[in-house]
Motif scaffolding. Structure first.
Motif, mmCIF file in Angstrom:
data_model
loop_
_atom_site.group_PDB
_atom_site.id
_atom_site.type_symbol
_atom_site.label_atom_id
_atom_site.label_comp_id
_atom_site.label_asym_id
_atom_site.label_seq_id
_atom_site.Cartn_x
_atom_site.Cartn_y
_atom_site.Cartn_z
ATOM 1 N N THR A 162 1.071 -1.324 0.162
ATOM 2 C CA THR A 162 0.079 0.017 0.081
ATOM 3 C C THR A 162 0.805 1.262 0.082
ATOM 4 O O THR A 162 0.699 2.168 -0.742
ATOM 5 N N TRP A 163 1.912 1.076 0.839
ATOM 6 C CA TRP A 163 2.874 2.363 1.112
ATOM 7 C C TRP A 163 3.451 2.626 -0.480
ATOM 8 O O TRP A 163 3.503 3.628 -1.046
ATOM 9 N N LEU A 164 4.042 1.762 -1.290
ATOM 10 C CA LEU A 164 4.547 1.702 -2.480
ATOM 11 C C LEU A 164 3.652 2.141 -3.620
ATOM 12 O O LEU A 164 4.281 2.987 -4.356
ATOM 13 N N GLY A 165 2.318 1.771 -3.372
ATOM 14 C CA GLY A 165 1.589 1.992 -4.443
ATOM 15 C C GLY A 165 0.820 3.488 -4.438
ATOM 16 O O GLY A 165 0.820 4.208 -5.642
ATOM 17 N N LEU A 166 0.677 3.881 -3.064
ATOM 18 C CA LEU A 166 0.325 5.272 -2.970
ATOM 19 C C LEU A 166 1.375 6.406 -3.152
ATOM 20 O O LEU A 166 1.073 7.333 -3.613
ATOM 21 N N THR A 167 2.535 6.103 -2.787
ATOM 22 C CA THR A 167 3.679 7.085 -2.657
ATOM 23 C C THR A 167 4.683 6.853 -3.899
ATOM 24 O O THR A 167 5.436 7.972 -3.961
ATOM 25 N N ILE A 239 -5.192 7.808 6.169
ATOM 26 C CA ILE A 239 -3.448 7.554 6.045
ATOM 27 C C ILE A 239 -2.811 8.753 5.981
ATOM 28 O O ILE A 239 -1.885 9.055 6.761
ATOM 29 N N LEU A 240 -3.312 9.882 5.518
ATOM 30 C CA LEU A 240 -2.579 11.225 5.634
ATOM 31 C C LEU A 240 -2.633 11.614 7.001
ATOM 32 O O LEU A 240 -1.693 12.401 7.461
ATOM 33 N N ALA A 241 -3.872 11.813 7.553
ATOM 34 C CA ALA A 241 -3.912 12.071 8.993
ATOM 35 C C ALA A 241 -2.846 11.331 10.035
ATOM 36 O O ALA A 241 -2.224 11.849 10.804
ATOM 37 N N LEU A 242 -2.886 10.071 9.779
ATOM 38 C CA LEU A 242 -1.948 9.285 10.642
ATOM 39 C C LEU A 242 -0.366 9.699 10.277
ATOM 40 O O LEU A 242 0.338 10.105 11.309
ATOM 41 N N LEU A 243 -0.074 9.966 9.172
ATOM 42 C CA LEU A 243 1.342 10.541 9.030
ATOM 43 C C LEU A 243 1.366 11.753 9.216
ATOM 44 O O LEU A 243 2.592 12.046 10.057
ATOM 45 N N ASP A 244 0.109 12.679 9.147
ATOM 46 C CA ASP A 244 0.709 13.980 9.807
ATOM 47 C C ASP A 244 0.831 13.966 11.473
ATOM 48 O O ASP A 244 1.643 14.850 12.097
ATOM 49 N N ALA A 245 0.284 12.930 11.901
ATOM 50 C CA ALA A 245 0.366 12.989 13.247
ATOM 51 C C ALA A 245 1.399 12.085 14.018
ATOM 52 O O ALA A 245 1.779 12.077 15.199
ATOM 53 N N GLU A 249 10.949 9.054 16.057
ATOM 54 C CA GLU A 249 11.998 8.884 15.068
ATOM 55 C C GLU A 249 11.469 8.757 13.610
ATOM 56 O O GLU A 249 12.521 9.039 12.855
ATOM 57 N N HIS A 250 10.455 8.571 13.358
ATOM 58 C CA HIS A 250 10.049 8.435 11.985
ATOM 59 C C HIS A 250 9.072 9.561 11.426
ATOM 60 O O HIS A 250 8.389 9.549 10.512
ATOM 61 N N ALA A 251 8.973 10.549 12.344
ATOM 62 C CA ALA A 251 8.285 11.709 12.088
ATOM 63 C C ALA A 251 8.386 12.517 10.612
ATOM 64 O O ALA A 251 7.638 12.802 9.797
ATOM 65 N N GLU A 252 9.897 12.540 10.587
ATOM 66 C CA GLU A 252 10.214 13.166 9.141
ATOM 67 C C GLU A 252 9.898 12.368 7.910
ATOM 68 O O GLU A 252 9.687 12.828 7.092
ATOM 69 N N TRP A 253 10.256 11.074 8.098
ATOM 70 C CA TRP A 253 9.963 10.090 7.141
ATOM 71 C C TRP A 253 8.371 10.372 6.788
ATOM 72 O O TRP A 253 8.000 10.198 5.673
ATOM 73 N N ALA A 254 7.405 10.052 7.852
ATOM 74 C CA ALA A 254 6.318 10.221 7.461
ATOM 75 C C ALA A 254 5.870 11.537 6.790
ATOM 76 O O ALA A 254 4.704 11.368 6.211
ATOM 77 N N ALA A 258 3.654 12.029 3.368
ATOM 78 C CA ALA A 258 2.181 12.771 3.065
ATOM 79 C C ALA A 258 2.632 13.773 2.133
ATOM 80 O O ALA A 258 1.488 13.944 1.268
ATOM 81 N N ALA A 259 3.672 14.484 2.186
ATOM 82 C CA ALA A 259 3.942 15.415 1.027
ATOM 83 C C ALA A 259 3.965 14.950 -0.300
ATOM 84 O O ALA A 259 3.342 15.289 -1.281
ATOM 85 N N THR A 260 4.634 13.702 -0.448
ATOM 86 C CA THR A 260 4.467 13.118 -1.587
ATOM 87 C C THR A 260 3.209 12.773 -2.326
ATOM 88 O O THR A 260 2.693 12.955 -3.449
ATOM 89 N N MET A 261 2.464 12.131 -1.164
ATOM 90 C CA MET A 261 1.019 11.804 -1.507
ATOM 91 C C MET A 261 0.198 13.034 -2.182
ATOM 92 O O MET A 261 -0.687 13.001 -2.906
ATOM 93 N N ARG A 262 0.324 14.101 -1.471
ATOM 94 C CA ARG A 262 -0.586 15.359 -1.711
ATOM 95 C C ARG A 262 -0.034 15.748 -3.195
ATOM 96 O O ARG A 262 -0.910 16.549 -3.561
ATOM 97 N N GLN A 263 1.010 15.419 -3.658
ATOM 98 C CA GLN A 263 1.335 15.710 -5.364
ATOM 99 C C GLN A 263 0.576 14.773 -6.058
ATOM 100 O O GLN A 263 0.584 15.011 -7.201
ATOM 101 N N LYS A 264 0.086 13.854 -5.717
ATOM 102 C CA LYS A 264 -0.485 12.701 -6.633
ATOM 103 C C LYS A 264 -1.888 12.924 -7.082
ATOM 104 O O LYS A 264 -2.456 13.656 -6.424
ATOM 105 N N SER A 265 -2.267 12.406 -8.061
ATOM 106 C CA SER A 265 -3.848 12.416 -8.428
ATOM 107 C C SER A 265 -4.550 11.950 -7.232
ATOM 108 O O SER A 265 -4.659 10.785 -6.869
ATOM 109 N N PRO A 266 -5.670 12.550 -6.804
ATOM 110 C CA PRO A 266 -6.519 12.321 -5.646
ATOM 111 C C PRO A 266 -7.285 11.262 -6.334
ATOM 112 O O PRO A 266 -7.550 10.129 -5.258
#
Length: 353
Positions: A162-167, A239-245, A249-254, A258-266
């Motif tokens: 799911t991560w690979l497919g969305l991001t 998913i975006l809300a969880l990444l934002d929250a 240690e993984h906050a920057e990665w998350a 999220a930023a990458t996903m927001r560039q994709k086609s909704p």
């Protein structure tokens, strides 16, 4: 124009060898290559002198960077039925590779995306070189992770698929081996020797074992907890809300995901998530049928052409997605992509192509 064929077939020793031969185009898969490869695989399946099939690529940059997106874009914009025929034939080829009766060995190095994944992941053996760069980047061009992504992505560890497919996240050699995209890892410099040994000896399990490397350095295992925590949500918005929250240690990665996903086609994001959910519940051929339903609607839409314009043609990387936001894509909108077709994908007679 080169006189070289786009795809080369030869019988060498015990093996039938396929060479993808468009190195200047990163071996992008076109309709001619698909049309030629399927019947050749059928012929080798029925040839007792051929014990296995090996698929490799010319050049050093790519195994196959995907379908010939510009050609598909132009066909679709012109309303040419060739675009639908391409996807039907490609998905039938993917399905035949999945059920191939003999060992099918893909020697995968450099870029492998989209259609290149379809030519490799469904085979019995996938050997990754150290230059491998795997990705399913379709949501970035208003498309969706097809060529069997509906089946294999949900079956990667946890929610990795799911991560690979969305991001459109990229995997190198170690992570490709850890996730199971690759069955073996080997030095790129050994690929010619691997080819010769397979042609000479056959027996891919034993032959590949003699070249295989045991790798550490995979990054995905350490990310597995946060991937599973965030990408197990039922909606893209969640998913975006969880990444934002995400904190710690993984906050920057998350935040980057999220930023990458927001560039994709909704629309593509919501289709891809539904694919992962539906694909996890059904078998391979049903997944291919789902993808044919989706692509038949995508090619009549807007975002695919806008994505290709922004990324491939004008290269301004500023697509005007329609709708522009996730809130404009309803459940009913997504349902429509998955609805049955008057002419469903026919996967009969694959061994007679």
């Amino acid at each position: 124009m080169s006189d070289e064929p786009d795809i080369i077939f030869e019988t060498r020793g015990r093996a039938g060898v396929v060479t993808l031969n468009r190195p200047k185009a990163l071996n992008a898969l076109n309709s001619n290559m698909v049309a030629l490869m399927h019947p050749q695989l059928v012929a080798w399946a029925n040839d007792p002198k051929v014990e296995l099939v090996i698929v490799k690529a010319a050049g050093e940059k790519a195994f196959c960077a995907g379908g010939d997106i510009r050609q598909l874009h132009d066909w679709g914009k012109a309303g040419d039925p060739a675009i639908r025929s391409f996807y039907r034939d490609e998905y039938r080829l993917n399905a035949f590779i999945k059920r191939y009766p003999k060992p099918y060995v893909a020697l995968v190095d450099g870029i492998v995306m989209g259609g290149g994944v379809g030519l490799s992941v469904h085979g019995s053996h996938r050997v990754a070189g150290e230059k491998l760069m795997f990705a399913m980047p379709e949501t970035g061009i208003g498309f969706f992770p097809d060529v069997g992504g509906t089946y294999f992505l949900p079956r990667l560890p946890g929610r990795t698929g799911t991560w690979l497919g969305l991001t459109a996240a990229r995997l190198g050699q170690a992570d490709a081996l850890w996730t199971g995209f690759a069955t073996h890892a080997a030095r790129s410099a050994d690929f010619d020797a691997i080819l010769e040994a397979l042609c000479d000896k056959g027996d891919p399990d034993a032959t590949l074992a003699s070249f295989a490397q045991v790798l550490d350095g995979a990054k995905a295992p350490a990310l597995q907890p946060v991937i599973d925590r965030c990408f197990s949500a039922n909606t893209v918005e969640e998913i975006l809300a969880l990444l934002d929250a995400e904190t710690g240690e993984h906050a920057e990665w998350a935040a980057k995901q999220a930023a990458t996903m927001r560039q994709k086609s909704p629309t593509s994001l919501k289709i891809a998530l539904r694919q992962m959910q539906e694909g996890a519940k059904v078998e391979f051929e049903a997944c291919m049928g789902i993808e044919y339903r989706i692509v038949s609607r995508i090619i009549d839409g807007v975002d695919f052409y806008e994505g290709v314009r922004a990324v491939i043609i004008d290269k301004d990387n500023a697509p005007n997605w329609q709708p522009a936001g996730l809130d404009g894509v309803s459940t009913a909108d997504v349902d429509a992509y998955f609805a049955p077709l008057p002419d469903e994908l026919d996967l009969s007679g694959l061994d007679r192509a």
